[in-house]
Motif scaffolding. Structure first.
Motif, PDB file in Angstrom:
ATOM      1  N   THR A 258     -59.383  19.957 -40.807  1.00 45.89           N
ATOM      2  CA  THR A 258     -59.333  21.156 -39.976  1.00 45.89           C
ATOM      3  C   THR A 258     -58.420  20.869 -38.790  1.00 45.89           C
ATOM      4  OG1 THR A 258     -60.655  22.842 -38.856  1.00 45.89           O
ATOM      5  CG2 THR A 258     -61.287  20.566 -38.468  1.00 45.89           C
ATOM      6  N   ASP A 259     -57.984  21.931 -38.143  1.00 50.21           N
ATOM      7  CA  ASP A 259     -57.215  21.773 -36.913  1.00 50.21           C
ATOM      8  C   ASP A 259     -57.696  22.836 -35.925  1.00 50.21           C
ATOM      9  OD1 ASP A 259     -55.496  21.430 -34.860  1.00 50.21           O
ATOM     10  OD2 ASP A 259     -53.654  21.794 -35.994  1.00 50.21           O
ATOM     11  N   MET A 260     -58.453  22.399 -34.963  1.00 48.55           N
ATOM     12  CA  MET A 260     -58.996  23.331 -33.971  1.00 48.55           C
ATOM     13  C   MET A 260     -58.174  23.304 -32.684  1.00 48.55           C
ATOM     14  SD  MET A 260     -61.459  24.960 -35.408  1.00 48.55           S
ATOM     15  CE  MET A 260     -62.527  25.617 -34.161  1.00 48.55           C
ATOM     16  N   THR A 261     -56.928  22.856 -32.824  1.00 47.54           N
ATOM     17  CA  THR A 261     -56.028  22.896 -31.661  1.00 47.54           C
ATOM     18  C   THR A 261     -54.956  23.972 -31.828  1.00 47.54           C
ATOM     19  OG1 THR A 261     -54.550  21.241 -32.577  1.00 47.54           O
ATOM     20  CG2 THR A 261     -56.364  20.427 -31.235  1.00 47.54           C
ATOM     21  N   THR A 262     -55.072  24.772 -32.879  1.00 51.44           N
ATOM     22  CA  THR A 262     -54.104  25.855 -33.078  1.00 51.44           C
ATOM     23  C   THR A 262     -54.349  26.935 -32.017  1.00 51.44           C
ATOM     24  OG1 THR A 262     -55.606  27.030 -34.554  1.00 51.44           O
ATOM     25  CG2 THR A 262     -54.082  25.472 -35.582  1.00 51.44           C
ATOM     26  N   PRO A 263     -53.345  27.771 -31.747  1.00 46.99           N
ATOM     27  CA  PRO A 263     -53.542  28.832 -30.741  1.00 46.99           C
ATOM     28  C   PRO A 263     -54.723  29.735 -31.089  1.00 46.99           C
ATOM     29  CG  PRO A 263     -51.231  28.656 -31.351  1.00 46.99           C
ATOM     30  CD  PRO A 263     -51.969  27.740 -32.256  1.00 46.99           C
ATOM     31  N   GLU A 264     -54.891  30.017 -32.397  1.00 41.36           N
ATOM     32  CA  GLU A 264     -55.996  30.903 -32.805  1.00 41.36           C
ATOM     33  C   GLU A 264     -57.352  30.260 -32.519  1.00 41.36           C
ATOM     34  OE1 GLU A 264     -53.609  29.876 -34.905  1.00 41.36           O
ATOM     35  OE2 GLU A 264     -52.365  31.643 -35.289  1.00 41.36           O
TER      36      GLU A 264
END
Lengths: 470, 314
Positions: A258-264
């Motif tokens: 996962t990547d929870m650093t995206t703008p969204e």
């Protein structure tokens, strides 16, 4: 050792030790085992009698005892008696649902024949081949066919790599689009604020602003919460929904990261931090007394609560003051895509190692398409899983009629939350999100740092899950 | 001849004392083997796997879980927190129990009633106790904040960090009546003539208590310290039930300061589905508890006084 080791920890049915064994030793071992079995028979018999394990005849040689693990208030004694009277060859041994006990039964290869199971998050169980594909049964059924099912059941589908397509491994009992809103008009009027639209969704940012206006504080205490988001029930589903609404992705294409650093993702996390810092609703740092929004809402100490259609079932027995003032609004949006998913979707499945699958399917038909399903639909405690039963939802009371109309419109935006088979940790997302969001709310870290920490911790859990599933 | 006849006349179970011994202890031995040794061996085996608690897709991982644990910052932090909790709670429990026992060892009116009142919390089921305190600690509706408000303090968010730790200590101390009863029994066993002799020699009440009473009851204090340490290290239900939802499974809502070692173990087992790792954590914890207990046992030579000479008995 390969990934599916021979060690008999989980009752894989293989001998404890491998290697050559002489005939004499085999005979002596067999004699010992037979003696042991004879000695243990009364004990095992007692256990069997007390637990009512399925598998053997019970009184009548043609009677099958079906072990069913469900919740008493969902599959009642009356339902069981009715089912047994309609199916004289089947007796039900009921076990109250307990996830730890279920895991132990699955691990020991002695699972129930019919079990309570959740749709959203089922891909991990399906990747471990714990449940039976129901399509062959559906092909022969007249009451439970794929074309009868609402799309919410897609969360139970698994094609070997991802959920949403392929065979069905369970059927949803009833469900709700859990991001919808319920509000108390009287509190809006008291604060001189225009009530929420029952047809058009509000944006999350507007919702927070309205929540702030509706919140009343006095002497450090909160008299009225403007907005409750059922914080204690989990953060992962609403945050995933917010990301999807912005067109973002929660998992990588292969579902391993996962990547929870995206703008969204950061926008979603920031909303929750703002919500908590504004103090408009219960959070982990300002918990509701009983961990749920309902008592506050009924006490007119909460103006808006984010709950699904099922919430309306709570108001039927309440005073007219409540019944005449509650209303349901569509799920709010963050971004351009209107998606309104179920966060859970409880239903039922048949374990892959169940001993009486045919009989379990009969119970599935009865429970999901028979009298219990009609009762559920008419009660208003959730949306049925069958298209044909949608018209059964209650519309007697004004608030029920309004909620029915809002719900009908909301159905077209039902979407499916992402589900990685590698998230073996049952509550892993929520535990990580809660911990890191609390740190951000207390300003120990920034939202960006929280996003990075969540990414690292969830990816660690996914890696562990991949290691376990193989 | 007469002796032989007399010997033969005795029941057979009396003639074979060792056999009788084994016969009588066999229920315990069997129970220990089946209910303790076997599960322990099973758990040890699980600690060497990546078993997730429900699937037969697992494999041996050797000592990987133990190696990972050595570098697990969260597990180590929870262990340090647990040691800190124990270091605070146990002295307070022992001293509090002793203090109460001294008070209730006086000739008071209705002393039995007071003893009952102080002992009652110890028989309240732990779940009921935690739920009750959760309501007492509630920020907006709890009685504790209502009382504090009268003296212009608060409202205090007791159930969130950093106050959650103090709330847990308060909840723990509420149950010190159990220790009080044991201390009371010990105090009542102190020979009155010794205390009177000391007073005749000019000792003050404090000196009598410090130099006569405490040394005599020191074996009981030692017992309280050891059992208190072991119980405090293993505390789990209270922090889980004091958490936001009050549901045992919601580990995520346990505040950081009360996220103790057993809570972390619970999380690894039932949230992260890491039965192998969780089992490894428990075996390491067993060694930690054993080491602390041995240390306290060793230190007892310096401060525990037995009325019988144990060395002479050997």
């Amino acid at each position: 050792m390969n990934a599916h080791s021979e060690f008999p920890l989980v009752g894989g049915g293989k001998p404890m030790f491998y290697g050559r064994i002489s005939r004499r030793r085999l005979l002596s071992s067999s004699a010992l085992l037979a003696a042991g079995a004879a000695a243990a028979t009364p004990l095992l018999g007692a256990c069997s009698a007390s637990s009512g394990r399925s598998g053997g005849p019970s009184g009548n040689s043609k009677t099958v005892t079906l072990t069913v693990m469900y919740k008493t208030d969902e599959l009642t004694k009356a339902h069981i008696a009715d089912f047994e009277s309609k199916n004289p060859g089947i007796k039900i041994n009921f076990v109250e649902y307990d996830s730890t006990r279920l895991n132990a039964m699955l691990a020991s290869n002695e699972p129930p024949d019919f079990v309570r199971a959740v749709a959203v998050g089922s891909s991990s169980a399906n990747a471990q081949e714990l449940y039976t594909a129901l399509d062959p049964y559906m092909a022969k059924s007249s009451v439970l066919k794929p074309e009868h099912l609402l799309s919410v059941n897609d969360s139970f589908r698994w094609d070997g790599t991802r959920s949403g397509q392929g065979p069905y491994y369970g059927i949803v009992k009833d469900w709700s689009q859990d991001a919808t809103l319920w509000y108390n008009r009287a509190l809006f009027e008291g604060a001189k604020i225009q009530p929420l639209s029952t047809t058009e969704p509000i944006s999350y940012d507007e919702l927070l602003e309205i929540g702030k206006k509706l919140t009343k504080k006095s002497g450090g205490k909160t008299q009225v919460y403007g907005l409750g988001v059922e914080w204690a029930w989990g953060l992962s589903a609403p945050i995933m929904m917010m990301i999807l609404q912005q067109g973002g992705q929660v998992y990588s294409a292969d579902l391993t990261e996962t990547d929870m650093t995206t703008p969204e993702a950061l926008r979603a996390l920031r909303w929750y931090v703002d919500f908590a810092q504004a103090g408009v609703g219960p959070t982990a740092l300002d918990p509701a007394p009983d961990g749920a929004d309902l008592s506050l809402f009924l006490a007119k100490r909460m103006a808006i609560t984010q709950d699904g259609y099922w919430y309306g079932g709570n108001f039927v027995e309440e005073s007219d003051e409540i019944k005449n003032n509650v209303a349901m609004a569509p799920a709010p949006v963050m971004g351009d895509k209107r998606i309104s998913p179920t966060y859970v979707g409880w239903g039922a499945a048949i374990p892959s190692k169940a001993k009486h699958k045919d009989e379990a399917w009969k119970l599935m038909e009865y429970f999901m398409a028979g009298p219990p399903s009609e009762e559920r639909a008419k009660s208003g405690w959730g949306i049925p899983a069958l298209k044909a039963q949608l018209t059964m939802l209650p519309q007697e009371l004004p608030y029920q009629k309004q909620a029915y109309q809002t719900q009908q419109a909301e159905l077209q935006y039902a979407g499916q939350l992402p589900d990685s088979p590698y998230m073996v940790a049952s509550d892993g997302w929520n535990t990580v999100l809660d911990k890191q969001l609390q740190r951000a709310i207390k300003k120990e870290i920034t939202v960006e740092q929280a996003g990075k920490a969540i990414t690292d911790e969830v990816n660690k859990l996914l890696k562990q899950g991949k290691d376990q599933i193989g | 001849m007469a002796t032989e006849r007399a010997r033969r006349g005795r029941p057979s179970w009396k003639r074979h004392s060792s056999g009788t011994f084994y016969l009588f202890v066999s229920p315990w031995v069997l129970g220990f083997a089946l209910l303790t040794a076997l599960p322990l061996g099973y758990a040890l085996a699980i600690s060497l796997t990546n078993f997730n608690g429900r699937s037969d897709r697992w494999r041996w991982v050797g000592l990987r879980n133990y190696a990972e644990l050595m570098g697990d910052a969260e597990a180590i932090a929870s262990l340090v927190r647990t040691l800190a909790y124990t270091a605070i709670a146990v002295p307070l429990m022992v001293a509090g129990g002793l203090g109460l026992a001294v008070l209730l060892n006086q000739r008071l009116k209705a002393v039995g009633l007071f003893r009952t009142i102080f002992f009652l919390p110890s028989v309240v089921p732990i779940v009921a106790m935690a739920i009750m305190w959760k309501l007492i600690f509630n920020r907006d509706a709890g009685i504790l904040n209502a009382i504090l408000e009268k003296i212009s303090i608060g409202p205090i968010a007791w159930l969130v960090d950093p106050n959650a730790f103090y709330a847990l200590i308060i909840l723990t101390l509420w149950g010190l009546g159990g220790g009080m009863v044991i201390m009371l029994a010990a105090l009542q066993g102190v020979p009155a003539e010794l205390e009177e002799a000391a007073r005749v020699d000019g000792a003050t009440r404090w000196h009598v208590f410090r130099h006569v009473t405490v040394p005599i009851i020191s074996p009981v204090i030692f017992f309280q310290v050891v059992t208190g340490i072991i119980a405090s290290l293993q505390i789990i239900i209270q922090p889980l039930l004091l958490a936001q939802t009050g549901q045992v499974g919601n580990v995520g809502e346990v505040p950081e300061t009360t996220h103790l070692y057993m809570v972390q173990v619970y999380q690894e087992f039932f949230v992260n589905s890491r039965y192998g790792y969780g089992s490894a954590m428990l075996f390491v914890f067993f060694l930690v508890i054993l080491a602390i207990t041995l240390f306290v046992q060793r230190s007892s030579r310096l401060w525990v006084h037995y009325t019988v000479d144990r060395e002479a008995d050997r």
